[in-house]
Design a protein around this motif. Structure first.
Motif, short mmCIF file in Angstrom:
data_model
loop_
_atom_site.label_atom_id
_atom_site.label_comp_id
_atom_site.label_asym_id
_atom_site.label_seq_id
_atom_site.Cartn_x
_atom_site.Cartn_y
_atom_site.Cartn_z
N ALA A 58 0.91 -1.38 0.17
CA ALA A 58 0.06 -0.05 -0.17
C ALA A 58 0.84 1.30 0.13
O ALA A 58 0.74 2.07 -0.72
CB ALA A 58 -0.79 -0.08 1.11
N ALA A 59 1.79 1.13 0.72
CA ALA A 59 2.77 2.39 1.00
C ALA A 59 3.38 2.76 -0.66
O ALA A 59 3.94 3.83 -0.83
CB ALA A 59 3.96 2.21 1.89
N GLN A 61 1.91 1.74 -3.44
CA GLN A 61 0.96 1.93 -4.37
C GLN A 61 0.89 0.71 -5.23
O GLN A 61 0.82 0.64 -6.54
CB GLN A 61 0.92 2.94 -5.33
N ARG A 62 1.25 -0.50 -4.57
CA ARG A 62 1.00 -1.88 -5.36
C ARG A 62 0.02 -2.51 -4.84
O ARG A 62 -0.73 -1.96 -4.02
CB ARG A 62 2.32 -2.50 -4.94
N VAL A 63 -0.31 -3.96 -5.16
CA VAL A 63 -1.36 -4.56 -4.56
C VAL A 63 -1.16 -5.60 -3.43
O VAL A 63 -1.74 -5.81 -2.71
CB VAL A 63 -2.11 -5.21 -5.58
N LEU A 327 5.84 0.79 8.65
CA LEU A 327 5.90 2.17 7.94
C LEU A 327 7.31 2.94 8.08
O LEU A 327 7.74 3.18 7.10
CB LEU A 327 4.71 3.08 8.61
N THR A 331 9.98 4.10 5.08
CA THR A 331 10.36 5.61 5.12
C THR A 331 11.83 5.75 5.32
O THR A 331 12.35 6.46 4.49
CB THR A 331 9.71 6.07 6.28
N THR A 332 12.32 5.26 6.17
CA THR A 332 13.67 5.38 6.46
C THR A 332 14.74 4.79 5.72
O THR A 332 14.70 3.54 5.33
CB THR A 332 14.25 5.05 8.11
N PHE A 347 24.80 8.40 21.59
CA PHE A 347 23.59 9.16 21.75
C PHE A 347 22.50 8.42 22.93
O PHE A 347 22.27 8.77 23.77
CB PHE A 347 22.82 9.29 20.45
N SER B 14 19.51 16.66 16.77
CA SER B 14 18.60 15.40 16.99
C SER B 14 17.14 15.57 16.67
O SER B 14 16.48 14.91 16.25
CB SER B 14 18.79 14.95 18.36
N ILE B 21 12.18 12.60 10.13
CA ILE B 21 11.74 11.32 10.28
C ILE B 21 10.16 11.26 10.07
O ILE B 21 9.54 10.53 9.30
CB ILE B 21 12.24 10.25 11.30
N GLY B 24 8.89 12.17 6.71
CA GLY B 24 9.07 11.07 5.92
C GLY B 24 7.72 9.88 6.15
O GLY B 24 7.11 9.50 5.46
N LEU B 25 7.61 9.72 7.64
CA LEU B 25 6.57 8.98 7.71
C LEU B 25 5.18 9.56 7.60
O LEU B 25 4.14 8.64 6.91
CB LEU B 25 6.46 8.68 9.30
N THR B 28 4.84 8.66 3.78
CA THR B 28 4.36 7.31 3.35
C THR B 28 2.95 6.84 3.75
O THR B 28 2.26 5.98 3.31
CB THR B 28 5.36 6.02 4.26
N PHE B 29 2.55 7.36 4.91
CA PHE B 29 1.32 7.18 5.83
C PHE B 29 0.18 7.54 4.65
O PHE B 29 -0.91 7.03 4.25
CB PHE B 29 1.05 7.77 6.98
N HIS B 31 0.68 7.72 1.14
CA HIS B 31 0.65 7.03 0.33
C HIS B 31 -0.34 5.75 0.74
O HIS B 31 -0.67 5.11 -0.63
CB HIS B 31 2.07 6.24 -0.01
N MET B 32 -0.42 5.47 1.60
CA MET B 32 -1.33 4.34 1.92
C MET B 32 -2.61 4.09 1.62
O MET B 32 -3.43 3.33 1.17
CB MET B 32 -1.11 3.96 3.42
N ARG B 34 -3.53 5.74 -1.34
CA ARG B 34 -3.77 5.74 -2.52
C ARG B 34 -4.10 4.50 -3.23
O ARG B 34 -3.70 3.50 -2.65
CB ARG B 34 -2.51 6.22 -3.06
N ARG B 35 -4.66 4.57 -4.31
CA ARG B 35 -5.06 3.42 -5.07
C ARG B 35 -3.78 2.89 -5.81
O ARG B 35 -2.94 3.49 -6.46
CB ARG B 35 -6.18 3.69 -6.13
N PRO B 36 -3.81 1.38 -5.72
CA PRO B 36 -2.48 0.87 -6.33
C PRO B 36 -2.48 1.28 -8.02
O PRO B 36 -3.76 1.11 -8.70
CB PRO B 36 -2.48 -0.64 -6.06
N VAL B 37 -1.59 1.52 -8.58
CA VAL B 37 -1.31 1.69 -9.91
C VAL B 37 -1.15 0.34 -10.56
O VAL B 37 -0.86 0.46 -11.94
CB VAL B 37 -0.43 2.88 -10.43
#
Lengths: 372, 208
Positions: A58-59, A61-63, A327, A331-332, A347, B14, B21, B24-25, B28-29, B31-32, B34-37
């Protein structure tokens, strides 16, 4: 207050009704939750593998998988069956004993850690008074297995992968343990049941997340590194190493590593939800809810409902974190090995130490809010 | 103070890393939802574009064995096997072949063929188990591929150039929706109407 369902007690009572002595009844009961836990862990893995494939699809845009079973739900089973029937190869001049033992040593501690995962007041295999410590101890066995399998493969890539895996696990073990220690300090107990109960009083407000935000982030990052999830999946980095310590593994032995990593992911998510999000407790405490609805909290029907609500809550919180991990995976980008070690040692370690010290200080200063 | 500044900078870095991040999340969130192409290939196929350069078609009877195709081919690929017929004083083609394992589908041969016996088809499924199978002889070259739109087993999917303006998703288009812009025949009709109107106007002005 002793609330929740006591399944063991009632089963022993029922068996006692058939004239079976209490000791024998307990022996008959004992394997049931263990098997149940094993099955639950495996099903959890199947679910998270399916989720991983569907969410990543889904992330992007595949099936994703859709032909094996409805919505591809049988895909992980198919994967497992395929791995089961693959030929089991041991490379020439590899050490067959270490090579075979490696995956087992990686997987068994992870499954053992389920001993202390509570799904409700009495829905836990053993309420150990050293629960959190046991988990930390068990999870530090894994690097030995990784090192063993990397070393015994008779392959340079596997050896380097094993070394990297061990280095990573060891570096992230420490901040993980330190952030768990801060929780333990506030709950005055190492038992997972006590840790959850201590967060149960005011619903969502009393969850450890609010009192340990830094510890929470450190724990989650360290847990991701422990389970070798994507920003930290250096041991198997496909581009640099071929596939890390599992280069030479096929069939069921590879499946064990695969299974182990996913069980570990689910387990880490479970522990996040137990340590920081109040485990099986609802965002609004059950007592308040029952008062609002005007029902008796201790009536059997309500007990069953709250019990199953508790299990749902644990799973919901857990899979929220599994989702977040997936997710994050898409993303990363992967970190470099020196960046990984920098993050761990320079850190997370000092920050988690400071977090622990501040928690101790706050506990002394505000014993009411920080579990004095 | 320098140390404090270092600590402050590190903390700032930091926080910024955490912020990035988070951004970026969020991406991607997003994109979830959206319909698959995805084009589900064996069941759905894209309709190739009008000037798609697929496998080459060859008409044996039209060929005059001039070997222009061989000369314009970057690697002299087409093999033209002919002999001179002394009675007719004409070249007689025996055999013609192109190896699609080597061909780059540049279309030069089609472009320069004086009798148009070469043409490009929209066939792109050329996979074979053995690369020697890709050496097509004149019979194989003479076969016409089946059109995607006429194949009952296949759901034809329109690619981006065939979609209406602003649409990127061919799957649930309403029936009869057209591509962006106008059809050439519509433009022609419009032009002709305009021309007729102008002629009528000029005829009217002449009459007055």
């Amino acid at each position: 207050m002793e609330s929740g369902i006591d399944l063991q007690g009632s089963v022993i009572e029922i068996l006692g009704g058939f004239g079976i002595p209490a000791g024998l009844a307990k022996v008959i009961w004992m394997p049931v939750p263990m098997l149940l836990m094993l099955v639950a862990a495996t099903v959890g893995v199947l679910v998270s593998v399916w989720l991983e494939r569907k969410i990543s699809a889904a992330a992007q845009q595949r099936v994703g998988p859709e032909f094996a079973g409805p919505l591809g739900t049988l895909q992980p089973v198919a994967d497992g069956l395929k791995l089961l029937f693959k030929e089991d190869i041991i490379p020439t001049r590899a050490d067959p004993w270490l090579f075979t033992l490696g995956p087992a040593i990686v997987v068994i501690p992870v499954f053992l850690s389920y001993l202390i995962v509570p799904f409700g007041q009495n829905l836990v295999i053993t309420d150990l008074s050293i629960g959190a410590f046991l988990w930390i101890a068990l999870s530090s066995i894994t690097p030995i297995g990784l090192l063993m399998s990397g070393y015994s493969s008779n392959n340079k890539y596997a050896l380097i992968g094993g070394l990297r895996a061990a280095a990573q696990s060891i570096s992230y073990e420490i901040p993980l343990a330190l952030s768990v220690l801060a929780i333990v300090l506030m709950s005055n107990s190492l038992s997972t049941i006590d840790i959850v109960n201590q967060q149960a009083d005011y619903g969502i407000l009393s969850w450890n997340l609010w009192r340990q935000p830094v510890g929470f982030v450190i724990f989650w990052v360290a847990a991701l590194a422990e389970t070798e999830r994507l920003p930290f999946d250096l041991p198997e980095a496909e581009e640099e190493l071929v596939a890390g310590y599992q280069t030479e593994y096929t069939g069921m032995k590879f499946a064990l590593f695969y299974l182990g990593s996913y069980v570990n992911l689910v387990l880490s998510a479970l522990f996040v939800s137990i340590f920081y999000l109040g485990g099986w407790t609802l965002p609004i405490p059950v007592e308040t809810l029952t008062q609002w609805l005007g029902v008796n909290e201790f009536s059997p029907a309500v007990q069953v409902i709250t019990g199953s609500l508790g299990i749902t809550m644990v799973l919901l919180k857990t899979y929220l974190f599994v989702f977040l991990a997936i997710l994050l995976r898409w993303t990363t980008p992967r970190v470099r090995i020196d960046q990984l070690l920098d993050l761990g040692w320079k850190f997370l370690l000092p920050v988690s130490l400071a977090n622990l010290l501040i928690t101790a200080a706050l506990k002394l200063a505000f014993p009411v809010a920080f579990g004095g | 103070m320098k140390f404090l500044k270092q600590v402050g900078d590190y903390a700032k870095d930091s926080f910024q890393a955490a912020k990035f991040i988070g951004q970026g999340l969020a991406v991607t969130f997003d994109h979830m939802g959206r319909r698959p192409v995805t084009v589900q290939y064996p069941y759905e196929k894209l309709i190739p574009s009008e000037r798609y350069r697929g496998r080459i078609h060859f008409e044996f009877d039209k060929c005059i064995s001039c070997e222009v195709c061989v000369r314009v081919c970057p690697i002299n690929l087409p093999v033209v096997d002919w002999e001179f017929n002394k009675e007719q004083k004409k070249k007689k083609l025996n055999h013609y072949s192109i190896d699609f394992g080597v061909c780059i589908f540049c279309g030069n041969c089609v472009e320069y063929c004086p009798t148009n016996c070469l043409s490009m088809t929209e066939e792109y499924e050329l996979s074979a188990y053995d690369r020697h199978e890709l050496n097509y002889d004149s019979v194989a070259l003479g076969r016409l591929p089946e059109k995607v739109t006429l194949d009952p087993m296949v759901q034809p999917i329109r690619e981006l150039a065939y979609l209406p303006k602003g649409v990127t998703e061919p799957h649930d288009l309403p029936k009869g929706s057209q591509r962006a812009g106008r059809h050439p025949e519509d433009i022609l009709e419009e032009l002709e109407q305009e021309k007729a109107k102008r002629q009528k106007a000029s005829a009217d002005s002449e009459n007055n």
